[in-house]
Design a protein around this motif. Structure first.
Motif, short mmCIF file in Angstrom:
data_model
loop_
_atom_site.label_atom_id
_atom_site.label_comp_id
_atom_site.label_asym_id
_atom_site.label_seq_id
_atom_site.Cartn_x
_atom_site.Cartn_y
_atom_site.Cartn_z
N ALA A 96 0.82 -1.21 0.00
CA ALA A 96 0.00 0.00 0.00
C ALA A 96 0.86 1.26 0.00
N PHE A 97 0.36 2.29 -0.72
CA PHE A 97 1.05 3.57 -0.80
C PHE A 97 0.02 4.66 -0.48
N MET A 98 0.23 5.37 0.65
CA MET A 98 -0.73 6.37 1.12
C MET A 98 -0.10 7.77 1.03
N ILE A 99 -0.90 8.74 0.60
CA ILE A 99 -0.39 10.11 0.48
C ILE A 99 0.01 10.63 1.86
N ASP A 100 1.14 11.34 1.90
CA ASP A 100 1.64 11.87 3.16
C ASP A 100 0.76 13.04 3.61
N ASN A 101 0.45 13.08 4.90
CA ASN A 101 -0.42 14.13 5.43
C ASN A 101 0.21 15.53 5.33
N SER A 102 1.51 15.58 5.09
CA SER A 102 2.17 16.88 4.98
C SER A 102 1.85 17.58 3.66
N ILE A 103 1.29 16.86 2.69
CA ILE A 103 0.98 17.43 1.39
C ILE A 103 -0.32 18.22 1.48
N LYS A 104 -0.22 19.54 1.33
CA LYS A 104 -1.39 20.42 1.46
C LYS A 104 -1.90 20.89 0.10
N ASP A 105 -1.07 20.81 -0.93
CA ASP A 105 -1.44 21.29 -2.26
C ASP A 105 -2.23 20.21 -2.99
N TRP A 106 -3.52 20.12 -2.67
CA TRP A 106 -4.37 19.08 -3.26
C TRP A 106 -5.72 19.69 -3.61
N HIS A 107 -6.22 19.38 -4.80
CA HIS A 107 -7.45 19.98 -5.30
C HIS A 107 -8.62 19.67 -4.37
N ASN A 108 -9.39 20.70 -4.01
CA ASN A 108 -10.51 20.52 -3.07
C ASN A 108 -11.57 19.55 -3.59
N ASP A 109 -11.72 19.48 -4.93
CA ASP A 109 -12.71 18.57 -5.50
C ASP A 109 -12.34 17.11 -5.25
N PHE A 110 -11.08 16.87 -4.91
CA PHE A 110 -10.59 15.52 -4.71
C PHE A 110 -10.36 15.20 -3.23
N ILE A 111 -11.07 15.94 -2.35
CA ILE A 111 -10.98 15.69 -0.91
C ILE A 111 -12.38 15.40 -0.38
N ASP A 112 -12.57 14.21 0.14
CA ASP A 112 -13.88 13.81 0.65
C ASP A 112 -14.22 14.52 1.96
N SER A 113 -15.52 14.65 2.22
CA SER A 113 -15.99 15.19 3.49
C SER A 113 -17.22 14.39 3.92
N GLY A 114 -17.68 14.63 5.12
CA GLY A 114 -18.89 13.99 5.60
C GLY A 114 -18.78 12.48 5.69
N LYS A 115 -19.82 11.82 5.22
CA LYS A 115 -19.93 10.36 5.33
C LYS A 115 -18.79 9.66 4.59
N GLN A 116 -18.45 10.19 3.41
CA GLN A 116 -17.38 9.57 2.61
C GLN A 116 -16.03 9.67 3.32
N LYS A 117 -15.78 10.81 3.98
CA LYS A 117 -14.52 10.97 4.71
C LYS A 117 -14.44 9.99 5.88
N LYS A 118 -15.57 9.77 6.57
CA LYS A 118 -15.58 8.82 7.67
C LYS A 118 -15.23 7.41 7.18
N LYS A 119 -15.79 7.05 6.02
CA LYS A 119 -15.48 5.73 5.45
C LYS A 119 -14.01 5.65 5.06
N LEU A 120 -13.48 6.76 4.49
CA LEU A 120 -12.08 6.78 4.10
C LEU A 120 -11.17 6.66 5.32
N ASP A 121 -11.48 7.41 6.37
CA ASP A 121 -10.67 7.35 7.59
C ASP A 121 -10.68 5.96 8.20
N LYS A 122 -11.84 5.31 8.16
CA LYS A 122 -11.95 3.95 8.68
C LYS A 122 -11.12 2.98 7.84
N PHE A 123 -11.13 3.20 6.53
CA PHE A 123 -10.32 2.36 5.63
C PHE A 123 -8.83 2.57 5.91
N LYS A 124 -8.41 3.84 6.05
CA LYS A 124 -7.01 4.13 6.32
C LYS A 124 -6.56 3.54 7.66
#
Length: 330
Positions: A96-124
């Protein structure tokens, strides 16, 4: 021998398109075969069935994670997470290769929020106690893939693919041909008129006398079925070797009286699942003790197939007659 390995590349797509392209090129430069959903043609099969087939044929599984959970299957689980879980179930080496949390330059359209973010956090969170690589750019990701995949291949060698003209000279192929030739001769001997007909008949009678009381899913009524009837249904699926996962799903579906090939965990209540699996294990033990099926270890997993005696019994049943019974409500 120059072995090429098939590498299944899994990730969300739109947000990681450039990164995927870079990883595909890296795998190709390493001399291996990258596979991803963008490479598949439309087919009559469901999307998940197509994915599973390609994962099954792959030697390694490579996962890329950023800030999106991705599209979901009808059961609510994201395809990326579902692919990862399935690869683990099949004992396919995963990296597995996960993006480093230090990377801040990321398009807002490609950042999940709400229910999807919770699922992503659980997956991570599934990777907290596992080795995971953190990447900062597509070039950094490609470099890490090259190094980590090489190490994974060295530490976990797989079957892979070779050119046909080289494969036929392989000692492993020669050994398999020799084994099949020997088995073919054994079958010819066993099928001859004077070869222990009473032994096969005795096995048939033993199977007829082993009975199971099963609550079928289709009508929720208990029925009694003999082990010979079950063997007749199970046997054809074991003519070629199958994994332990697919073997038990095959037997479970027969015991439950349904036609499925996938994990049954979301179909039945837990108690019913346990009841089905207990019967399947008992069936397996009886068929093994009668030398009708056998298992062997393949890459740390168990595979099942018919024995020579099992193939002979199926052949005799096909060309003869046998009395197998299913009694309702007994």
């Amino acid at each position: 021998m120059d072995t090429k390995y098939q590498v299944f590349i899994s990730s969300t797509y739109v947000d990681l398109k450039e990164q995927r392209e870079q990883v595909v090129k890296t795998v190709l430069r390493m001399g291996h075969l990258p596979v991803g959903m963008e490479m598949f043609d439309a087919a009559d099969d469901s999307q998940w069935e197509t994915i599973k087939r390609h994962i099954n044929n792959s030697d390694y599984y490579l996962l890329i994670i950023a800030h999106r959970y991705g599209s979901e299957d009808s059961d609510g689980m994201g395809f990326t997470e579902k692919e990862y879980s399935y690869a683990l179930e099949q004992n396919i080496p995963c990296i597995a290769f996960m993006i480093d949390n230090s990377i801040k330059d990321w398009h807002n359209d490609f950042i999940d929020s709400g229910k999807q973010k919770k699922k992503l956090d659980k997956f991570k969170a599934r990777f907290k106690n596992k080795l995971v690589n953190f990447w900062t750019s597509k070039d950094n990701l490609a470099l890490q893939v090259s190094h980590s995949l090489s190490t994974l291949i060295t530490n976990n060698p797989r079957i892979g693919w070779v050119r046909a003209n080289k494969a036929t000279t392989s000692p492993l192929v020669a050994e398999e041909i020799s084994r099949l030739s020997k088995e073919n001769n054994e079958l010819k001997i066993l099928l001859s008129e004077n070869n222990k007909p009473d032994e096969i008949e005795e096995v048939k009678n033993i199977l007829l006398n082993i009975k199971y009381k099963i609550k079928y899913s289709t009508d929720h009524e208990y029925k009694t079925i003999d082990c010979l009837s079950i063997f007749i249904l199970v046997g054809p699926g074991l003519v070629t070797e199958i994994s332990n996962f697919h073997y038990y799903n095959h037997v479970d579906s027969i015991v439950a009286g349904i036609e499925i090939e996938d994990d049954m965990s979301n179909i039945f209540e837990e108690n019913y699942q346990n009841e089905i699996r207990e019967i399947s294990i008992s069936i397996t033990q009886n068929l093994s003790m009668l030398d009708l099926i056998s298992s062997r270890k393949v890459d740390k997993s168990t595979h099942w197939t018919l024995t020579t005696k099992g193939k002979l019994l199926l052949t005799r049943i096909k060309h003869g007659s046998t009395a197998s019974t299913i009694d309702n409500n007994k």
